[in-house]
Design a protein around this motif. Structure first.
Motif, mmCIF file in Angstrom:
data_model
loop_
_atom_site.group_PDB
_atom_site.id
_atom_site.type_symbol
_atom_site.label_atom_id
_atom_site.label_comp_id
_atom_site.label_asym_id
_atom_site.label_seq_id
_atom_site.Cartn_x
_atom_site.Cartn_y
_atom_site.Cartn_z
ATOM 1 N N SER A 256 25.921 39.973 -18.143
ATOM 2 C CA SER A 256 26.663 39.178 -17.161
ATOM 3 C C SER A 256 25.686 38.320 -16.379
ATOM 4 O O SER A 256 24.468 38.560 -16.375
ATOM 5 C CB SER A 256 27.443 40.078 -16.196
ATOM 6 N N ASP A 257 26.215 37.343 -15.673
ATOM 7 C CA ASP A 257 25.368 36.522 -14.806
ATOM 8 C C ASP A 257 24.877 37.319 -13.608
ATOM 9 O O ASP A 257 23.787 37.061 -13.081
ATOM 10 C CB ASP A 257 26.147 35.290 -14.333
ATOM 11 N N THR A 258 25.671 38.276 -13.139
ATOM 12 C CA THR A 258 25.234 39.130 -12.038
ATOM 13 C C THR A 258 23.941 39.849 -12.410
ATOM 14 O O THR A 258 22.960 39.863 -11.638
ATOM 15 C CB THR A 258 26.320 40.167 -11.697
ATOM 16 N N LEU A 259 23.921 40.451 -13.592
ATOM 17 C CA LEU A 259 22.715 41.142 -14.052
ATOM 18 C C LEU A 259 21.569 40.161 -14.267
ATOM 19 O O LEU A 259 20.409 40.469 -13.976
ATOM 20 C CB LEU A 259 23.007 41.896 -15.351
ATOM 21 N N ALA A 260 21.879 38.978 -14.770
ATOM 22 C CA ALA A 260 20.842 37.974 -15.030
ATOM 23 C C ALA A 260 20.190 37.499 -13.727
ATOM 24 O O ALA A 260 18.973 37.264 -13.684
ATOM 25 C CB ALA A 260 21.441 36.796 -15.786
ATOM 26 N N ILE A 261 20.977 37.368 -12.668
ATOM 27 C CA ILE A 261 20.411 36.948 -11.383
ATOM 28 C C ILE A 261 19.468 38.022 -10.845
ATOM 29 O O ILE A 261 18.376 37.730 -10.351
ATOM 30 C CB ILE A 261 21.536 36.641 -10.386
ATOM 31 N N GLY A 262 19.871 39.300 -10.962
ATOM 32 C CA GLY A 262 18.977 40.378 -10.559
ATOM 33 C C GLY A 262 17.691 40.376 -11.366
ATOM 34 O O GLY A 262 16.588 40.587 -10.829
ATOM 35 N N ALA A 263 17.823 40.130 -12.673
ATOM 36 C CA ALA A 263 16.647 40.079 -13.548
ATOM 37 C C ALA A 263 15.730 38.924 -13.166
ATOM 38 O O ALA A 263 14.505 39.055 -13.165
ATOM 39 C CB ALA A 263 17.095 39.950 -15.001
ATOM 40 N N ARG A 264 16.328 37.771 -12.841
ATOM 41 C CA ARG A 264 15.529 36.613 -12.427
ATOM 42 C C ARG A 264 14.730 36.910 -11.168
ATOM 43 O O ARG A 264 13.541 36.564 -11.056
ATOM 44 C CB ARG A 264 16.456 35.419 -12.196
ATOM 45 N N LEU A 265 15.355 37.573 -10.197
ATOM 46 C CA LEU A 265 14.647 37.927 -8.961
ATOM 47 C C LEU A 265 13.496 38.891 -9.240
ATOM 48 O O LEU A 265 12.405 38.759 -8.665
ATOM 49 C CB LEU A 265 15.626 38.545 -7.965
ATOM 50 N N LEU A 289 21.137 28.247 -10.214
ATOM 51 C CA LEU A 289 19.799 28.810 -10.359
ATOM 52 C C LEU A 289 19.088 28.325 -11.618
ATOM 53 O O LEU A 289 17.949 28.706 -11.862
ATOM 54 C CB LEU A 289 19.886 30.343 -10.375
ATOM 55 N N GLY A 290 19.779 27.506 -12.423
ATOM 56 C CA GLY A 290 19.156 27.012 -13.644
ATOM 57 C C GLY A 290 19.051 28.055 -14.738
ATOM 58 O O GLY A 290 18.205 27.941 -15.638
ATOM 59 N N LEU A 291 19.912 29.075 -14.699
ATOM 60 C CA LEU A 291 19.899 30.133 -15.711
ATOM 61 C C LEU A 291 20.731 29.721 -16.923
ATOM 62 O O LEU A 291 21.859 29.233 -16.781
ATOM 63 C CB LEU A 291 20.485 31.429 -15.148
ATOM 64 N N SER A 292 20.195 29.939 -18.103
ATOM 65 C CA SER A 292 21.004 29.784 -19.310
ATOM 66 C C SER A 292 22.062 30.880 -19.316
ATOM 67 O O SER A 292 21.857 31.961 -18.759
ATOM 68 C CB SER A 292 20.133 29.897 -20.562
ATOM 69 N N VAL A 329 43.670 36.387 -31.445
ATOM 70 C CA VAL A 329 42.873 35.166 -31.420
ATOM 71 C C VAL A 329 41.525 35.550 -30.827
ATOM 72 O O VAL A 329 41.461 36.098 -29.718
ATOM 73 C CB VAL A 329 43.530 34.064 -30.560
ATOM 74 N N LEU A 330 40.451 35.317 -31.574
ATOM 75 C CA LEU A 330 39.107 35.642 -31.114
ATOM 76 C C LEU A 330 38.386 34.335 -30.821
ATOM 77 O O LEU A 330 38.113 33.546 -31.722
ATOM 78 C CB LEU A 330 38.361 36.449 -32.181
ATOM 79 N N VAL A 331 38.099 34.113 -29.554
ATOM 80 C CA VAL A 331 37.473 32.875 -29.111
ATOM 81 C C VAL A 331 35.951 33.006 -29.178
ATOM 82 O O VAL A 331 35.388 33.950 -28.610
ATOM 83 C CB VAL A 331 37.903 32.540 -27.663
ATOM 84 N N GLU A 332 35.320 32.101 -29.883
ATOM 85 C CA GLU A 332 33.852 32.135 -29.962
ATOM 86 C C GLU A 332 33.265 31.387 -28.778
ATOM 87 O O GLU A 332 33.546 30.197 -28.576
ATOM 88 C CB GLU A 332 33.353 31.523 -31.272
ATOM 89 N N PRO A 333 32.461 32.063 -27.971
ATOM 90 C CA PRO A 333 31.868 31.400 -26.801
ATOM 91 C C PRO A 333 30.738 30.466 -27.208
ATOM 92 O O PRO A 333 30.351 30.431 -28.378
ATOM 93 C CB PRO A 333 31.337 32.582 -25.970
ATOM 94 N N ARG A 334 30.207 29.736 -26.234
ATOM 95 C CA ARG A 334 29.084 28.851 -26.558
ATOM 96 C C ARG A 334 27.916 29.122 -25.616
ATOM 97 O O ARG A 334 28.103 29.461 -24.445
ATOM 98 C CB ARG A 334 29.507 27.385 -26.470
ATOM 99 N N LEU A 335 26.746 28.972 -26.146
ATOM 100 C CA LEU A 335 25.524 29.174 -25.364
ATOM 101 C C LEU A 335 25.177 27.895 -24.618
ATOM 102 O O LEU A 335 25.076 26.830 -25.234
ATOM 103 C CB LEU A 335 24.380 29.591 -26.283
ATOM 104 N N VAL A 336 24.994 28.007 -23.308
ATOM 105 C CA VAL A 336 24.577 26.867 -22.491
ATOM 106 C C VAL A 336 23.115 27.099 -22.104
ATOM 107 O O VAL A 336 22.809 28.035 -21.373
ATOM 108 C CB VAL A 336 25.463 26.744 -21.235
ATOM 109 N N VAL A 337 22.237 26.258 -22.624
ATOM 110 C CA VAL A 337 20.800 26.410 -22.382
ATOM 111 C C VAL A 337 20.369 25.478 -21.262
ATOM 112 O O VAL A 337 20.662 24.286 -21.291
ATOM 113 C CB VAL A 337 20.001 26.110 -23.665
ATOM 114 N N ARG A 338 19.692 26.053 -20.296
ATOM 115 C CA ARG A 338 19.161 25.247 -19.167
ATOM 116 C C ARG A 338 17.651 25.397 -19.061
ATOM 117 O O ARG A 338 17.102 26.389 -19.434
ATOM 118 C CB ARG A 338 19.825 25.700 -17.855
#
Length: 338
Positions: A256-265, A289-292, A329-338
């Protein structure tokens, strides 16, 4: 102001009678497929929207879809469900349907609220969110033959070849697979995963995507959905990890982005500002925060829900048998790279 298209306009464009258009709108199952598709094409071309109140009186249907509104809990990732509800409301309106929001603090309370809405004739069906192993809400709806689609799989069952009910989900494994492959291309094999404690269907699915890239030897970290908890776990892992070789951590895929923000810190505190980290949900916080991050595309989920509830362009909610290959219906997400 241009005149709104009418049933007669649809009938003329489709080359059918007014009654046939009415049948497509209200009882599509009795109309030949080729005719139904022709009428649906005319509806889409004209942008026709049935009059909800008149149709409710005629068909004794509410033309409403019920969906549970989660209580506000703060945090980072709740915006995804907000986007989904907004998209569902907008797209349902285009089909002449309404979305009715209701609140509940537990699964049992939600079932009671569902009972009130069904017995009062206030809704024609439901969208169930946040499904989990042994979910009593879906069982209650199935027992009473109430139309519904779940945003989330029937976890623990063969939900593809032997589906218990209609469902739409985001392919979390595909999302983390794409994120892991991207990071592996940058740093090699030392791509770790930060997920939730095991047992969460969604979290385990996202872990599978990472495992498909790094294999069984990858470093797997775990934290609750909390920025401070994620920061503490990653800080300890970075301090203990070797600089190179087995157990090294050069990049992180997060559930999740919550976990990613903690990891970034944690990475910043350890002097590793350049460590690549990818979150999941693509929230405004991650963007700021510029996180992918992996974008769930909740608008596509809303389209899938309505497709299963009413057909490709239908406007009537009715019970449907969950048939293998046609129940999800299985929706394929997309990777957003920053």
């Amino acid at each position: 102001m241009a005149k709104a298209p009418t049933v007669e306009d649809v009938a003329r464009i489709a080359g059918v009678s007014r009654q046939t258009v009415s049948n497509v709108l209200n009882t599509p199952g009795i109309v030949r497929l080729s005719t139904r598709l022709r009428v649906e094409s005319a509806i889409a071309e004209l942008g026709y929207r049935p009059h909800i109140a008149a149709r409710a009186l005629r068909t004794r249907r509410s033309s409403a879809i019920g969906i549970h509104l989660d209580p506000y809990a703060g945090g980072v990732s709740g915006v995804v469900l907000d986007r989904f509800v907004h998209a569902l409301t907008e797209r349902a309106g285009e089909r002449g349907l309404r979305v009715l929001l209701y609140a509940a603090r537990s699964a049992d309370e939600e079932i009671e609220r569902m009972r009130e809405l069904v017995e009062g004739g206030e809704v024609d069906g439901f969208v169930v969110t946040g499904t989990f192993h042994g979910d009593p809400r879906t069982g209650w709806l199935l027992e009473r033959d109430v139309p519904f689609v779940a945003f989330g799989r029937p976890w623990g069952l063969d939900d593809v070849d032997d589906p218990a009910h209609l469902w739409v989900d985001v392919d979390g494994a595909a999302g983390t697979r794409a994120a892991s492959s991207h990071l592996a291309g940058l740093v090699g094999d030392a791509v770790a995963f930060l997920g939730w404690p095991t047992g969460s269907g969604t979290g385990d699915d996202r872990e599978r995507g990472w495992r498909s890239v790094v294999g069984s030897g990858g470093v797997r970290l775990s934290a609750e959905e909390d920025v401070a908890a994620a920061r503490a776990v990653v800080a300890a892992a970075l301090e203990a990890a070797p600089a190179t070789g087995r157990g090294a951590i050069d990049a992180l895929v997060c559930a999740s982005d919550t976990l990613a923000i903690g990891a970034r810190l944690a990475a910043a505190s350890a002097g590793r500002d350049d460590m690549p980290i990818v979150g999941f949900d693509n929230t405004p916080a991650a963007e700021a925060l510029g996180l992918s991050s992996v974008e769930q595309l909740p608008e596509s989920v809303a389209d899938g829900v309505l497709q299963l509830l009413t057909g490709a362009t239908g406007s009537t909610v009715a019970p449907r048998v969950a048939t293998a290959g046609e129940a999800h219906v299985l929706v394929e997400p997309r990777l957003v790279v920053r």
